[in-house]
Design a protein around this motif. Structure first.
Motif, PDB file in Angstrom:
ATOM      1  N   ASP A  81      61.553  34.742 -25.723  1.00  0.00           N
ATOM      2  CA  ASP A  81      60.990  35.898 -25.018  1.00  0.00           C
ATOM      3  C   ASP A  81      62.136  36.751 -24.487  1.00  0.00           C
ATOM      4  O   ASP A  81      63.288  36.324 -24.448  1.00  0.00           O
ATOM      5  N   ALA A  82      61.796  37.963 -24.058  1.00  0.00           N
ATOM      6  CA  ALA A  82      62.837  38.861 -23.568  1.00  0.00           C
ATOM      7  C   ALA A  82      62.305  39.705 -22.419  1.00  0.00           C
ATOM      8  O   ALA A  82      61.127  40.044 -22.363  1.00  0.00           O
ATOM      9  N   VAL A  83      63.195  40.037 -21.498  1.00  0.00           N
ATOM     10  CA  VAL A  83      62.889  41.012 -20.461  1.00  0.00           C
ATOM     11  C   VAL A  83      64.056  41.990 -20.429  1.00  0.00           C
ATOM     12  O   VAL A  83      65.211  41.591 -20.301  1.00  0.00           O
ATOM     13  N   ASP A  84      63.760  43.260 -20.613  1.00  0.00           N
ATOM     14  CA  ASP A  84      64.794  44.287 -20.726  1.00  0.00           C
ATOM     15  C   ASP A  84      64.636  45.294 -19.604  1.00  0.00           C
ATOM     16  O   ASP A  84      63.535  45.823 -19.376  1.00  0.00           O
ATOM     17  N   ALA A  85      65.727  45.575 -18.903  1.00  0.00           N
ATOM     18  CA  ALA A  85      65.698  46.536 -17.806  1.00  0.00           C
ATOM     19  C   ALA A  85      65.489  47.951 -18.344  1.00  0.00           C
ATOM     20  O   ALA A  85      66.077  48.337 -19.356  1.00  0.00           O
ATOM     21  N   LEU A  86      64.635  48.704 -17.669  1.00  0.00           N
ATOM     22  CA  LEU A  86      64.417  50.112 -17.999  1.00  0.00           C
ATOM     23  C   LEU A  86      65.011  51.022 -16.939  1.00  0.00           C
ATOM     24  O   LEU A  86      65.534  52.085 -17.256  1.00  0.00           O
ATOM     25  N   LYS A  87      64.924  50.603 -15.701  1.00  0.00           N
ATOM     26  CA  LYS A  87      65.498  51.330 -14.568  1.00  0.00           C
ATOM     27  C   LYS A  87      66.139  50.303 -13.641  1.00  0.00           C
ATOM     28  O   LYS A  87      65.740  49.147 -13.611  1.00  0.00           O
ATOM     29  N   PRO A  88      67.147  50.699 -12.859  1.00  0.00           N
ATOM     30  CA  PRO A  88      67.730  49.761 -11.893  1.00  0.00           C
ATOM     31  C   PRO A  88      66.691  49.336 -10.863  1.00  0.00           C
ATOM     32  O   PRO A  88      65.838  50.120 -10.461  1.00  0.00           O
ATOM     33  N   MET A  89      66.780  48.083 -10.447  1.00  0.00           N
ATOM     34  CA  MET A  89      65.909  47.616  -9.374  1.00  0.00           C
ATOM     35  C   MET A  89      66.254  48.393  -8.105  1.00  0.00           C
ATOM     36  O   MET A  89      67.423  48.459  -7.718  1.00  0.00           O
ATOM     37  N   PRO A  90      65.259  49.004  -7.453  1.00  0.00           N
ATOM     38  CA  PRO A  90      65.574  49.804  -6.262  1.00  0.00           C
ATOM     39  C   PRO A  90      66.047  48.930  -5.105  1.00  0.00           C
ATOM     40  O   PRO A  90      65.327  48.023  -4.680  1.00  0.00           O
ATOM     41  N   PRO A  91      67.255  49.173  -4.582  1.00  0.00           N
ATOM     42  CA  PRO A  91      67.747  48.378  -3.459  1.00  0.00           C
ATOM     43  C   PRO A  91      67.211  48.894  -2.132  1.00  0.00           C
ATOM     44  O   PRO A  91      66.724  50.021  -2.046  1.00  0.00           O
ATOM     45  N   ALA A  92      67.309  48.078  -1.125  1.00  0.00           N
ATOM     46  CA  ALA A  92      66.982  48.500   0.232  1.00  0.00           C
ATOM     47  C   ALA A  92      68.251  48.380   1.071  1.00  0.00           C
ATOM     48  O   ALA A  92      69.355  48.289   0.535  1.00  0.00           O
ATOM     49  N   ILE A  93      68.072  48.380   2.371  1.00  0.00           N
ATOM     50  CA  ILE A  93      69.216  48.346   3.277  1.00  0.00           C
ATOM     51  C   ILE A  93      69.228  47.017   4.018  1.00  0.00           C
ATOM     52  O   ILE A  93      68.197  46.431   4.298  1.00  0.00           O
ATOM     53  N   GLY A  94      70.417  46.538   4.335  1.00  0.00           N
ATOM     54  CA  GLY A  94      70.584  45.298   5.073  1.00  0.00           C
ATOM     55  C   GLY A  94      71.601  44.417   4.377  1.00  0.00           C
ATOM     56  O   GLY A  94      71.905  44.615   3.194  1.00  0.00           O
ATOM     57  N   PRO A  95      72.154  43.446   5.094  1.00  0.00           N
ATOM     58  CA  PRO A  95      73.183  42.590   4.501  1.00  0.00           C
ATOM     59  C   PRO A  95      72.704  41.813   3.292  1.00  0.00           C
ATOM     60  O   PRO A  95      73.497  41.449   2.428  1.00  0.00           O
ATOM     61  N   GLN A  96      71.394  41.548   3.192  1.00  0.00           N
ATOM     62  CA  GLN A  96      70.868  40.807   2.042  1.00  0.00           C
ATOM     63  C   GLN A  96      70.875  41.645   0.762  1.00  0.00           C
ATOM     64  O   GLN A  96      70.640  41.122  -0.327  1.00  0.00           O
ATOM     65  N   TRP A  97      71.141  42.945   0.882  1.00  0.00           N
ATOM     66  CA  TRP A  97      71.202  43.827  -0.280  1.00  0.00           C
ATOM     67  C   TRP A  97      72.632  44.198  -0.657  1.00  0.00           C
ATOM     68  O   TRP A  97      72.844  44.978  -1.595  1.00  0.00           O
ATOM     69  N   ASP A  98      73.602  43.652   0.044  1.00  0.00           N
ATOM     70  CA  ASP A  98      75.001  43.931  -0.258  1.00  0.00           C
ATOM     71  C   ASP A  98      75.333  43.389  -1.654  1.00  0.00           C
ATOM     72  O   ASP A  98      75.121  42.208  -1.946  1.00  0.00           O
ATOM     73  N   ALA A  99      75.852  44.256  -2.522  1.00  0.00           N
ATOM     74  CA  ALA A  99      76.150  43.856  -3.901  1.00  0.00           C
ATOM     75  C   ALA A  99      77.171  42.735  -3.975  1.00  0.00           C
ATOM     76  O   ALA A  99      77.251  42.028  -4.988  1.00  0.00           O
ATOM     77  N   ALA A 100      77.944  42.543  -2.914  1.00  0.00           N
ATOM     78  CA  ALA A 100      78.948  41.476  -2.920  1.00  0.00           C
ATOM     79  C   ALA A 100      78.315  40.095  -2.838  1.00  0.00           C
ATOM     80  O   ALA A 100      78.922  39.103  -3.264  1.00  0.00           O
ATOM     81  N   VAL A 101      77.103  40.007  -2.305  1.00  0.00           N
ATOM     82  CA  VAL A 101      76.432  38.706  -2.175  1.00  0.00           C
ATOM     83  C   VAL A 101      75.168  38.605  -3.019  1.00  0.00           C
ATOM     84  O   VAL A 101      74.730  37.509  -3.347  1.00  0.00           O
TER      85      VAL A 101
END
Length: 438
Positions: A81-101
């Protein structure tokens, strides 16, 4: 893509989609959670239990705003099976959304393998599901002994946490402190890894940790002694116990009654602006910050409301005004009982916004109007759903900013242009205004 059916994902399903896109779970795990998926897709725990002659199955996955995020293809027979991204997942704000983690599983796994050199990486995953106590910090030091790398896994769901619990932002901040302590006391490479996790799909957190490259996993809270667990669970009753110790029963009852009857003034924070201006992003991020402050917050986003409260309404002026008034009515009810309602419709007309203000004030709530004034050209450039292009082509009638007017508010408490102000700064400005006025 347009020939495929679409499915609007819940917050829990968005967590699962993010895991699938990052390589942490199989694509079919998504479909296995849906009762209306083809029967041969719904094997136990998402297993590809389908016949050799199955014709396959596909669907476009969207968020609540109907933005197409990914295409899921469940293929016949033994074909993966496959899942292909069409658009980036919309991020929110807060430390849990930091791309470093908040990194995809395949990236973390590749980094571990590269760091191991010629040998096999010995990576310990500590699943941090609750704020670590001192006892658990000491346990983490013992568990990390002999590991080349330690991954501190923080499960972070998109859904709103239960009242009175530490949410994902607070948990990430606590784990960041734990990471520093572990690195100092063990010398191991310690990384904080935020995992989008709601428990959906029948996959365990330990299995997800293995997909990130962990060779062994341990839940840190399992090392909490009964005495510590009892002390933590009793924290909510510390004040009650102190009152009972200080006062005789009749007096204690009155002190407790006075404390419980306190009523804070509710607030309606009403965002208005063009489609694509960033109002929904700022609204959701603000709500997350307020929830993390322990404040009961309800988000009434324009697109999401249309799926439920205003289902069946059109987009002519009368229907739009009805939609805005319904949002205002619900927001006022929330605020009347001391809550915070954050609403983010386009609300293009001054008369509709005035009705919402009146409803809030009649309910005894504070009303804060925030105009997200991002220019039309920027909104068009950001258009993830192609609405502006369709409106300019004449395919969508009465589209705000193109074929229908937007009446800029003259009574806004805050005016924010997200083309020059970051989402973080926008959230901070609104939050500061609410606190300063309170």
């Amino acid at each position: 893509m347009t020939d495929l059916p679409a499915r609007v994902l819940t917050d829990d399903e968005l967590d699962l989609l993010e895991l699938a896109l990052g390589g942490a779970v199989a694509p079919s795990v998504l479909a296995a959670t849906w009762p209306d998926a083809p029967a041969d897709v719904r094997g136990p725990r998402g297993g590809p239990q389908r016949s050799k002659d199955s014709v396959g199955w596909g669907v476009v996955l969207t968020d609540a705003e109907n933005t197409p995020l990914a295409r899921l293809t469940v293929r016949p027979g033994d074909v993966p099976d496959a899942v292909d991204a069409l658009k980036p997942m919309p991020p929110a704000i807060g430390p849990q959304w930091d791309a470093a983690v908040r990194r995809p599983a395949r990236e973390v796994r590749a980094e571990l393998e590269a760091g191991a050199g010629a040998g096999s990486p010995q990576a310990l995953s500590l699943l941090v599901t609750e704020v670590p106590t001192r006892e658990e910090t000491d346990a983490a030091v013992r568990l990390a002994a002999g590991s080349d790398a330690v991954l501190l896994f923080v499960p972070a769901a998109r859904r709103t946490p239960e009242p009175g619990t530490v949410g994902a932002p607070g948990l990430v901040r606590a784990v960041t402190g734990l990471a520093g302590t572990l690195a100092e006391r063990t010398g191991a490479r310690v990384s904080t890894v935020v995992v989008p996790w709601s428990g959906l799909g029948g996959v365990t957190l330990e299995e997800v940790a293995a997909a990130y490259g962990a060779t062994r996993a341990d839940t840190l809270a399992a090392h909490r002694s009964p005495a510590t667990a009892a002390a933590v669970s009793g924290l909510a009753h510390v004040r009650d116990n102190a009152v009972a110790a200080l006062y005789p029963p009749a007096s204690a009852a009155e002190v407790a009654r006075a404390a419980s009857s306190g009523h804070r003034q509710g607030i309606v924070v009403f965002f208005t602006g063009l489609s694509g201006s960033g109002k929904s992003t700022v609204a959701r991020a603000l709500a997350a910050e307020l929830e993390d402050d322990g404040l009961q917050t309800t988000v009434l986003d324009g697109d999401a409301v249309r799926h439920h409260l205003s289902k069946g309404l059109g987009f002519d002026r009368e229907s739009r005004e009805t939609n805005v008034e319904r949002i205002g009515y619900v927001a006022a009810l929330v605020a009347k009982h001391g809550g915070i309602a954050v609403a983010a419709p386009i609300a293009p007309f001054a008369a509709g916004r005035a009705k919402v203000r009146a409803l809030a004030e009649e309910a005894g709530a504070r009303f804060v109007l925030v105009h997200i004034s991002t220019p039309l050209a920027v909104c068009e450039a950001r258009d993830r759903k192609g609405f502006y292009a369709r409106a300019r082509a004449g395919e969508i009638a009465e589209f705000t900013g193109i074929s229908s007017p937007y009446e800029e508010p003259e009574d806004a408490d805050l005016v924010i242009d997200t083309s020059v102000v970051s989402i973080d700064a926008a959230v901070s400005a609104v939050r500061t205004h609410i606190i300063a006025a309170g």
